[in-house]
Write a protein that holds these residues in place. Structure first.
Motif, PDB file in Angstrom:
ATOM      1  N   VAL A 188       0.850  -1.182   0.000  1.00  0.00           N
ATOM      2  CA  VAL A 188       0.000   0.000   0.000  1.00  0.00           C
ATOM      3  C   VAL A 188       0.892   1.240   0.000  1.00  0.00           C
ATOM      4  O   VAL A 188       1.972   1.242   0.587  1.00  0.00           O
ATOM      5  CB  VAL A 188      -0.959   0.000   1.217  1.00  0.00           C
ATOM      6  N   GLY A 189       0.444   2.262  -0.693  1.00  0.00           N
ATOM      7  CA  GLY A 189       1.226   3.488  -0.772  1.00  0.00           C
ATOM      8  C   GLY A 189       0.540   4.475  -1.690  1.00  0.00           C
ATOM      9  O   GLY A 189      -0.464   4.161  -2.332  1.00  0.00           O
ATOM     10  N   PRO A 190       1.055   5.695  -1.771  1.00  0.00           N
ATOM     11  CA  PRO A 190       0.431   6.712  -2.618  1.00  0.00           C
ATOM     12  C   PRO A 190       0.510   6.341  -4.090  1.00  0.00           C
ATOM     13  O   PRO A 190       1.349   5.535  -4.511  1.00  0.00           O
ATOM     14  CB  PRO A 190       1.241   7.972  -2.310  1.00  0.00           C
ATOM     15  N   SER A 191      -0.369   6.929  -4.886  1.00  0.00           N
ATOM     16  CA  SER A 191      -0.358   6.682  -6.327  1.00  0.00           C
ATOM     17  C   SER A 191       1.009   7.030  -6.900  1.00  0.00           C
ATOM     18  O   SER A 191       1.596   8.056  -6.554  1.00  0.00           O
ATOM     19  CB  SER A 191      -1.437   7.528  -7.011  1.00  0.00           C
ATOM     20  N   LEU A 205      -6.429 -22.453   1.756  1.00  0.00           N
ATOM     21  CA  LEU A 205      -5.377 -22.813   0.805  1.00  0.00           C
ATOM     22  C   LEU A 205      -3.974 -22.501   1.288  1.00  0.00           C
ATOM     23  O   LEU A 205      -3.022 -23.173   0.888  1.00  0.00           O
ATOM     24  CB  LEU A 205      -5.616 -22.093  -0.533  1.00  0.00           C
ATOM     25  N   ARG A 206      -3.822 -21.431   2.087  1.00  0.00           N
ATOM     26  CA  ARG A 206      -2.520 -21.005   2.597  1.00  0.00           C
ATOM     27  C   ARG A 206      -1.506 -20.779   1.476  1.00  0.00           C
ATOM     28  O   ARG A 206      -0.371 -21.229   1.527  1.00  0.00           O
ATOM     29  CB  ARG A 206      -1.982 -22.000   3.619  1.00  0.00           C
ATOM     30  N   LYS A 207      -1.913 -20.077   0.428  1.00  0.00           N
ATOM     31  CA  LYS A 207      -0.991 -19.657  -0.623  1.00  0.00           C
ATOM     32  C   LYS A 207      -0.166 -18.466  -0.130  1.00  0.00           C
ATOM     33  O   LYS A 207      -0.458 -17.860   0.897  1.00  0.00           O
ATOM     34  CB  LYS A 207      -1.765 -19.244  -1.883  1.00  0.00           C
ATOM     35  N   THR A 208       0.870 -18.135  -0.889  1.00  0.00           N
ATOM     36  CA  THR A 208       1.590 -16.886  -0.658  1.00  0.00           C
ATOM     37  C   THR A 208       0.970 -15.846  -1.582  1.00  0.00           C
ATOM     38  O   THR A 208       0.991 -16.012  -2.802  1.00  0.00           O
ATOM     39  CB  THR A 208       3.087 -17.046  -0.955  1.00  0.00           C
ATOM     40  N   ILE A 209       0.401 -14.787  -1.002  1.00  0.00           N
ATOM     41  CA  ILE A 209      -0.344 -13.801  -1.787  1.00  0.00           C
ATOM     42  C   ILE A 209       0.277 -12.420  -1.595  1.00  0.00           C
ATOM     43  O   ILE A 209       0.485 -11.975  -0.461  1.00  0.00           O
ATOM     44  CB  ILE A 209      -1.830 -13.769  -1.378  1.00  0.00           C
ATOM     45  N   CYS A 210       0.577 -11.771  -2.703  1.00  0.00           N
ATOM     46  CA  CYS A 210       0.973 -10.359  -2.699  1.00  0.00           C
ATOM     47  C   CYS A 210      -0.168  -9.566  -3.305  1.00  0.00           C
ATOM     48  O   CYS A 210      -0.606  -9.865  -4.417  1.00  0.00           O
ATOM     49  CB  CYS A 210       2.255 -10.151  -3.503  1.00  0.00           C
ATOM     50  N   PHE A 211      -0.624  -8.567  -2.598  1.00  0.00           N
ATOM     51  CA  PHE A 211      -1.874  -7.880  -2.932  1.00  0.00           C
ATOM     52  C   PHE A 211      -1.618  -6.372  -2.916  1.00  0.00           C
ATOM     53  O   PHE A 211      -1.179  -5.817  -1.909  1.00  0.00           O
ATOM     54  CB  PHE A 211      -2.921  -8.272  -1.889  1.00  0.00           C
ATOM     55  N   VAL A 212      -1.885  -5.703  -4.022  1.00  0.00           N
ATOM     56  CA  VAL A 212      -1.721  -4.250  -4.112  1.00  0.00           C
ATOM     57  C   VAL A 212      -3.067  -3.568  -3.896  1.00  0.00           C
ATOM     58  O   VAL A 212      -4.083  -3.982  -4.470  1.00  0.00           O
ATOM     59  CB  VAL A 212      -1.142  -3.840  -5.488  1.00  0.00           C
ATOM     60  N   THR A 213      -3.076  -2.543  -3.062  1.00  0.00           N
ATOM     61  CA  THR A 213      -4.278  -1.728  -2.876  1.00  0.00           C
ATOM     62  C   THR A 213      -3.877  -0.312  -2.517  1.00  0.00           C
ATOM     63  O   THR A 213      -2.754  -0.077  -2.045  1.00  0.00           O
ATOM     64  CB  THR A 213      -5.185  -2.311  -1.771  1.00  0.00           C
ATOM     65  N   HIS A 214      -4.780   0.632  -2.736  1.00  0.00           N
ATOM     66  CA  HIS A 214      -4.577   1.992  -2.256  1.00  0.00           C
ATOM     67  C   HIS A 214      -5.442   2.258  -1.031  1.00  0.00           C
ATOM     68  O   HIS A 214      -5.411   3.349  -0.464  1.00  0.00           O
ATOM     69  CB  HIS A 214      -4.929   3.008  -3.355  1.00  0.00           C
ATOM     70  N   ASP A 215      -6.210   1.244  -0.612  1.00  0.00           N
ATOM     71  CA  ASP A 215      -7.185   1.380   0.471  1.00  0.00           C
ATOM     72  C   ASP A 215      -6.588   0.796   1.753  1.00  0.00           C
ATOM     73  O   ASP A 215      -6.449  -0.428   1.883  1.00  0.00           O
ATOM     74  CB  ASP A 215      -8.471   0.647   0.080  1.00  0.00           C
ATOM     75  N   PHE A 216      -6.244   1.660   2.709  1.00  0.00           N
ATOM     76  CA  PHE A 216      -5.584   1.181   3.921  1.00  0.00           C
ATOM     77  C   PHE A 216      -6.515   0.315   4.768  1.00  0.00           C
ATOM     78  O   PHE A 216      -6.068  -0.636   5.420  1.00  0.00           O
ATOM     79  CB  PHE A 216      -5.064   2.364   4.745  1.00  0.00           C
ATOM     80  N   ASP A 217      -7.816   0.612   4.767  1.00  0.00           N
ATOM     81  CA  ASP A 217      -8.754  -0.236   5.510  1.00  0.00           C
ATOM     82  C   ASP A 217      -8.777  -1.649   4.930  1.00  0.00           C
ATOM     83  O   ASP A 217      -8.882  -2.637   5.671  1.00  0.00           O
ATOM     84  CB  ASP A 217     -10.162   0.367   5.480  1.00  0.00           C
ATOM     85  N   GLU A 218      -8.701  -1.753   3.599  1.00  0.00           N
ATOM     86  CA  GLU A 218      -8.629  -3.072   2.973  1.00  0.00           C
ATOM     87  C   GLU A 218      -7.342  -3.777   3.372  1.00  0.00           C
ATOM     88  O   GLU A 218      -7.336  -4.986   3.628  1.00  0.00           O
ATOM     89  CB  GLU A 218      -8.705  -2.925   1.452  1.00  0.00           C
ATOM     90  N   ALA A 219      -6.255  -3.033   3.441  1.00  0.00           N
ATOM     91  CA  ALA A 219      -4.972  -3.619   3.843  1.00  0.00           C
ATOM     92  C   ALA A 219      -5.052  -4.184   5.255  1.00  0.00           C
ATOM     93  O   ALA A 219      -4.569  -5.298   5.523  1.00  0.00           O
ATOM     94  CB  ALA A 219      -3.871  -2.563   3.748  1.00  0.00           C
TER      95      ALA A 219
END
Length: 431
Positions: free
Chosen positions: A59-62, A211-225
């Motif tokens: 997560v981070g600024p645009s 499933l316990r996969k390794t997931i990398c997830f991009v978001t701009h929404d800190f609440d979602e993070a």
């Protein structure tokens, strides 16, 4: 691609250890991307270790480089320099096409091929890597069931025949179809309405729990993070890491003003996103089927512990709340009696989701449902508020514990005491 054993700070830490990790660890070493003609790097010397089975949020600024960093992991964007390791394998120099077939990828608006059916979309990567036809067919059915879509109903549909939320579910199913150890998700829920977004987030939490996969997830929404992440990487410009830690640690101890800006006001209330409905008291509630005889429903209402029952449809999904006062309008049928159920939450919903649902209903409760919408129980306002008060009290105690003890010279009772820290006192002076 070999699996790497590991553990996670996962969203369901109480049971995570009992489930096998199917993900692989990821290491980014001095990862850099410089575009020709740019005055500086878009991503500058990023070093990060992601554990097997973790769900890590960028997560981070645009424009800070979070999506660029994500896409370098499967080499949709080629790094200018640096190394990428997945499990025990350095993937920087292998065939990028083969790499992408081993790494699941889900994007905003699903990216489904419009001329292919749901089944054909999901089967795409298994077919490319040469799975037998029977195995592919079985896997498609399994994936549809996994993401909560009835295989018989959705198998032959085209993307245009699906809602936005259904398309995103199929997109996730396609990304997982070849059983990759790593799943990359680039703002996958950013283009859907808030209610659908909440349900998709809950679905991802449930899937990761299974499933316990390794997931990398991009978001701009800190609440979602906060809601999704085992750990959150807050990125500055050029993907410099401002803080890489658990949601709890970031909420309670941000490293600097930049991170505090992401946390914003109300950090204690944001912690409602860290507790799941399954962790609080879900209770049973009187229920009846829509097709049950009216006499039996009336008897249940009159003899039950509450003044209402929850009517369930033929699939045992919550349909109507029926109160004793509604009986006068029944007149031999329940068609016009009762109040339609507008909000439900899953067991993987956060306390914040549940509290919002309860607050929109004057009766102060919300039905809890399973993966196919089937009724499980009810959570009420009293239970939620007790948990809110416990969180706020824990925050208060933690804040008090972190306050420094006053120095001897700051204690009023020491100022006038002989030998104290006053101007003439010997104690506290310099030896």
């Amino acid at each position: 691609m070999p699996e790497t054993p590991g553990t996670s700070n996962g969203t369901d830490s109480g049971t995570a250890g009992a489930r096998a990790v199917s993900g692989a660890g990821i290491q980014l070493e001095n990862l850099t991307k410089i575009y020709p003609g740019s005055p500086g790097p878009a991503v500058d010397n990023v070093n990060m270790e992601i554990k097997a089975g973790e769900l890590v949020i960028f997560v981070g600024p645009s424009g800070c480089g979070k999506s660029t960093t994500l896409k370098m992991i499967n080499r949709l964007i080629e790094p200018t320099s640096g190394r990428i390791r997945i499990g025990d394998e350095d993937v920087t120099d292998i065939d990028p096409v083969k790499l992408r077939r081993k790494v699941g990828y889900a994007i905003q608006q699903s990216g489904l091929f419009p001329h292919m059916t749901v089944a054909q979309n999901i089967a795409l990567v298994p077919k490319m890597i040469g799975w037998p036809k029977a195995k592919i067919g079985s896997r498609v059915e399994e994936m549809l069931d996994l993401v909560g879509l009835d295989p018989g109903e959705f198998h032959g549909r085209y993307p245009r025949q699906l809602s936005g939320g259904q398309q995103q579910r199929v997109g996730v199913a396609r990304a997982l179809a070849a059983d990759p150890p790593v799943l990359l998700m680039d703002e996958p829920f950013g283009a859907v309405d808030p209610i659908t977004r909440d349900h998709l987030q809950d679905e991802l939490i449930r899937l990761q729990h299974e499933l316990r996969k390794t997931i990398c997830f991009v978001t701009h929404d800190f609440d979602e993070a906060i809601k999704l992440g085992d750990r959150i990487a807050i990125l500055r410009e050029r993907s410099h890491i401002a803080q890489f830690d658990t949601p709890e640690a970031i909420l309670t101890n941000p490293t600097d003003d930049f991170v505090s800006g992401f946390v914003g006001a109300g950090a204690a209330l944001k912690r409602l996103n860290l507790t799941r409905v399954r962790d609080v008291g879900v209770v049973d509630f009187p229920t009846a089927g829509m097709d049950d005889p009216l006499e039996s429903i009336v008897a249940l209402l009159r003899s039950g512990p509450t003044n209402e029952v929850l009517l369930l449809d033929p699939n045992r999904r919550p349909y109507k709340w029926l109160r004793r006062g509604d009986l006068s309008r029944a007149k031999g049928t329940l068609a016009r009696a009762g109040t339609l159920v507008h909000d439900t939450v899953t067991r993987d919903a956060t306390l914040r989701d549940a509290l919002e649902a309860v607050l929109t209903d004057s009766a102060g409760r919300v039905a809890v449902t399973g993966r196919r919408g089937e009724y499980i129980g009810v959570v009420d306002m009293e239970t939620l508020m007790n948990n809110v008060h416990e969180l706020l009290e824990a925050d208060r105690l933690e804040a008090a514990a972190q306050e420094p003890e006053p120095d001897e010279q700051d204690r009023p009772d020491q100022q006038d005491r002989p030998g104290g820290s006053g101007a003439d006192g010997a104690q506290g002076g310099t030896a």
